[in-house]
Design a protein around this motif. Sequence first.
Motif, PDB file in Angstrom:
ATOM      1  N   UNK A   1      13.143  52.566  26.955  1.00  0.00           N
ATOM      2  CA  UNK A   1      14.064  51.760  26.147  1.00  0.00           C
ATOM      3  C   UNK A   1      14.076  52.234  24.695  1.00  0.00           C
ATOM      4  N   UNK A   2      12.901  52.412  24.106  1.00  0.00           N
ATOM      5  CA  UNK A   2      12.861  52.852  22.718  1.00  0.00           C
ATOM      6  C   UNK A   2      13.476  54.237  22.543  1.00  0.00           C
ATOM      7  N   UNK A   3      13.207  55.133  23.481  1.00  0.00           N
ATOM      8  CA  UNK A   3      13.811  56.467  23.398  1.00  0.00           C
ATOM      9  C   UNK A   3      15.332  56.377  23.509  1.00  0.00           C
TER      10      UNK A   3
ATOM     11  N   UNK B   1      14.516  55.873  19.086  1.00  0.00           N
ATOM     12  CA  UNK B   1      13.219  55.797  18.409  1.00  0.00           C
ATOM     13  C   UNK B   1      12.212  56.638  19.185  1.00  0.00           C
ATOM     14  N   UNK B   2      11.420  57.403  18.448  1.00  0.00           N
ATOM     15  CA  UNK B   2      10.317  58.151  19.063  1.00  0.00           C
ATOM     16  C   UNK B   2       9.021  57.438  18.700  1.00  0.00           C
TER      17      UNK B   2
ATOM     18  N   UNK C   1      15.753  42.636  22.730  1.00  0.00           N
ATOM     19  CA  UNK C   1      16.845  43.567  23.008  1.00  0.00           C
ATOM     20  C   UNK C   1      18.080  42.829  23.518  1.00  0.00           C
ATOM     21  N   UNK C   2      17.890  41.933  24.476  1.00  0.00           N
ATOM     22  CA  UNK C   2      19.024  41.203  25.049  1.00  0.00           C
ATOM     23  C   UNK C   2      19.695  40.272  24.049  1.00  0.00           C
ATOM     24  N   UNK C   3      18.930  39.775  23.078  1.00  0.00           N
ATOM     25  CA  UNK C   3      19.510  38.881  22.069  1.00  0.00           C
ATOM     26  C   UNK C   3      20.154  39.650  20.920  1.00  0.00           C
TER      27      UNK C   3
ATOM     28  N   UNK D   1       5.833  49.006  33.686  1.00  0.00           N
ATOM     29  CA  UNK D   1       6.452  48.251  32.594  1.00  0.00           C
ATOM     30  C   UNK D   1       6.286  48.998  31.269  1.00  0.00           C
ATOM     31  N   UNK D   2       5.163  49.678  31.102  1.00  0.00           N
ATOM     32  CA  UNK D   2       4.961  50.501  29.908  1.00  0.00           C
ATOM     33  C   UNK D   2       6.001  51.609  29.869  1.00  0.00           C
ATOM     34  N   UNK D   3       6.216  52.230  31.010  1.00  0.00           N
ATOM     35  CA  UNK D   3       7.210  53.298  31.115  1.00  0.00           C
ATOM     36  C   UNK D   3       8.598  52.774  30.735  1.00  0.00           C
TER      37      UNK D   3
END
Length: 110
Positions: free
Chosen positions: A31-33, A37-38, A88-90, A24-26
């Motif tokens: 998602x952020x990448x 976003x870095x 994210x979905x919202x 889940x961390x991965x």
Amino acid sequence: METVKRLISSGRGVVIFSKSSCCMCYTVKVLFHELGVSPIVHEIDQSPEGKEMEKALKRLGCKASSVVPAVFIGGILVGSTNEVMSLHLSGSLVPLIRPYRVLSGKHAQA
């Protein structure tokens, strides 16, 4: 506790506390990448202070059952995978991360 607070406040906007073996961390990091976003990622399972960091994250409001990933945006705890994915979905995540996005390629247009 002070180490965690310092790491949160010294970040470039998006800070993720993670464990290297957590799927889940991965997912959250990817998602952020993908959103341009870095994030600054702290792998607490690879830190000698990892257990203390985990306790500090719980005291800051992370759920005991899902301490990681712990995502902070602009120094504020957003939450774990469920909270990030719900945002994210919202459509609420992109406005939160907009100031921290890398302006290059496809990410500059979104």
